[in-house]
Scaffold this active site. Structure first.
Site, PDB file in Angstrom:
ATOM      1  N   GLU A  72     -24.960 -10.650 -14.595  1.00  0.00           N
ATOM      2  CA  GLU A  72     -23.808 -10.720 -15.506  1.00  0.00           C
ATOM      3  C   GLU A  72     -24.238 -10.656 -16.974  1.00  0.00           C
ATOM      4  O   GLU A  72     -23.475 -11.041 -17.867  1.00  0.00           O
ATOM      5  CB  GLU A  72     -23.001 -11.995 -15.273  1.00  0.00           C
ATOM      6  CG  GLU A  72     -22.284 -12.062 -13.937  1.00  0.00           C
ATOM      7  CD  GLU A  72     -21.171 -11.044 -13.737  1.00  0.00           C
ATOM      8  OE1 GLU A  72     -20.986 -10.149 -14.583  1.00  0.00           O
ATOM      9  OE2 GLU A  72     -20.496 -11.146 -12.687  1.00  0.00           O
ATOM     10  N   HIS A  90     -21.025 -19.388 -17.251  1.00  0.00           N
ATOM     11  CA  HIS A  90     -20.228 -18.786 -16.165  1.00  0.00           C
ATOM     12  C   HIS A  90     -20.547 -19.527 -14.871  1.00  0.00           C
ATOM     13  O   HIS A  90     -21.709 -19.684 -14.521  1.00  0.00           O
ATOM     14  CB  HIS A  90     -20.553 -17.301 -16.025  1.00  0.00           C
ATOM     15  CG  HIS A  90     -20.066 -16.699 -14.744  1.00  0.00           C
ATOM     16  ND1 HIS A  90     -18.745 -16.782 -14.339  1.00  0.00           N
ATOM     17  CD2 HIS A  90     -20.706 -16.046 -13.746  1.00  0.00           C
ATOM     18  CE1 HIS A  90     -18.612 -16.188 -13.166  1.00  0.00           C
ATOM     19  NE2 HIS A  90     -19.798 -15.744 -12.771  1.00  0.00           N
ATOM     20  N   HIS A  92     -19.111 -20.640 -10.630  1.00  0.00           N
ATOM     21  CA  HIS A  92     -18.203 -20.473  -9.488  1.00  0.00           C
ATOM     22  C   HIS A  92     -17.753 -21.872  -9.066  1.00  0.00           C
ATOM     23  O   HIS A  92     -17.702 -22.189  -7.872  1.00  0.00           O
ATOM     24  CB  HIS A  92     -18.910 -19.767  -8.327  1.00  0.00           C
ATOM     25  CG  HIS A  92     -19.365 -18.367  -8.623  1.00  0.00           C
ATOM     26  ND1 HIS A  92     -20.036 -17.590  -7.715  1.00  0.00           N
ATOM     27  CD2 HIS A  92     -19.214 -17.602  -9.746  1.00  0.00           C
ATOM     28  CE1 HIS A  92     -20.306 -16.402  -8.260  1.00  0.00           C
ATOM     29  NE2 HIS A  92     -19.817 -16.391  -9.497  1.00  0.00           N
ATOM     30  N   HIS A 152     -13.135 -14.888  -8.441  1.00  0.00           N
ATOM     31  CA  HIS A 152     -14.559 -14.912  -8.798  1.00  0.00           C
ATOM     32  C   HIS A 152     -14.982 -16.287  -9.324  1.00  0.00           C
ATOM     33  O   HIS A 152     -15.790 -16.955  -8.709  1.00  0.00           O
ATOM     34  CB  HIS A 152     -14.823 -13.797  -9.829  1.00  0.00           C
ATOM     35  CG  HIS A 152     -16.253 -13.659 -10.217  1.00  0.00           C
ATOM     36  ND1 HIS A 152     -16.808 -12.494 -10.673  1.00  0.00           N
ATOM     37  CD2 HIS A 152     -17.274 -14.554 -10.242  1.00  0.00           C
ATOM     38  CE1 HIS A 152     -18.095 -12.660 -10.925  1.00  0.00           C
ATOM     39  NE2 HIS A 152     -18.392 -13.908 -10.680  1.00  0.00           N
TER      40      HIS A 152
HETATM   41 ZN   LIG Z   1     -20.186 -14.922 -10.930  1.00  0.00          ZN
END
Ligand SMILES: [Zn+2]
Length: 217
Positions: A72, A90, A92, A152
């Protein structure tokens, strides 16, 4: 950049301890000038070590470290190109990710949410690591400190890494509260006027900063 590496290691350990980073999922970066320190792909973030942080320039060319940067990295660089922030987180995180799957946005339901800029947008789905995803997430972050990424996960930004971590934790808390509120009934939202009053009160009281007794009336 050594300090940035240390900060990223500490942030990843904290986010993993809080349950926001599971296994190798997620990535964290810090911008220092024209360089970005970012977690390597495949690293278990809860056990991250300093040599698992690599450096790229703002065009994505690797300028430090021997491991491959997160898939990413383009998302992180796109955020730095558009917004004047110094850190991107970022995750999850489970409840944020569930919200990204089921919701179109999270309305303003609590005054603390205003620290994230207002209602939380959900960036439309695109394949991980693609420029399309980066464009959609950057758009969802306009005037916001966090957003969800459809099916996501979550993204949070800050002028420091501590702030970005705080925003990621606040977003996960908000998604949890909203889930519970929906389970209990129909959540009430804060009106525009109520939100403006919160901002005025926060400015008047320096809300969110630690203050010594007697410093404010
Ligand atoms: Zn991700």
């Amino acid at each position: 950049m050594t300090e940035a590496h240390q900060q990223i290691v500490a942030a990843c350990h904290r986010l993993a301890a809080e349950g926001l980073l599971i296994g190798t999922a997620g990535n964290v970066s810090v911008r220092v000038g024209d360089r970005v320190a970012v977690t390597a792909t495949g690293a278990v973030l809860g056990e991250l070590t300093e040599d698992q942080v690599v450096e790229v320039d703002l065009d994505g060319r690797q300028v430090g470290g021997s491991l491959v940067p997160t898939s990413e990295v383009y998302l992180h660089l796109s955020i730095y190109q558009k917004y004047d922030v110094a850190a991107v987180v970022h995750t999850h995180a489970p409840v944020s990710t569930a919200a990204s799957i089921s919701l179109g946005s999270i309305p303003v339901i609590h005054y603390q949410q205003l620290l994230l800029g207002g209602d939380v947008r959900v960036a439309p789905y695109a394949t991980f690591g693609t420029p399309e995803l980066a464009v959609r997430v950057v758009a969802a972050l306009e005037h916001r400190a966090a957003a969800l990424m459809a099916n996501h996960g979550a993204i949070a930004i800050g002028v420091t890494l501590d702030k970005a971590v705080e925003h990621a934790l606040l977003l996960e808390w908000l998604c949890t509260v909203y889930r519970d509120a929906v389970a209990m009934g129909k959540p009430a939202t804060l009106s525009r006027k109520q939100q403006e009053d919160v901002v005025a009160a926060a400015i008047a009281r320096n809300y969110g900063t630690v203050q010594k007794a007697g410093e404010t009336e």
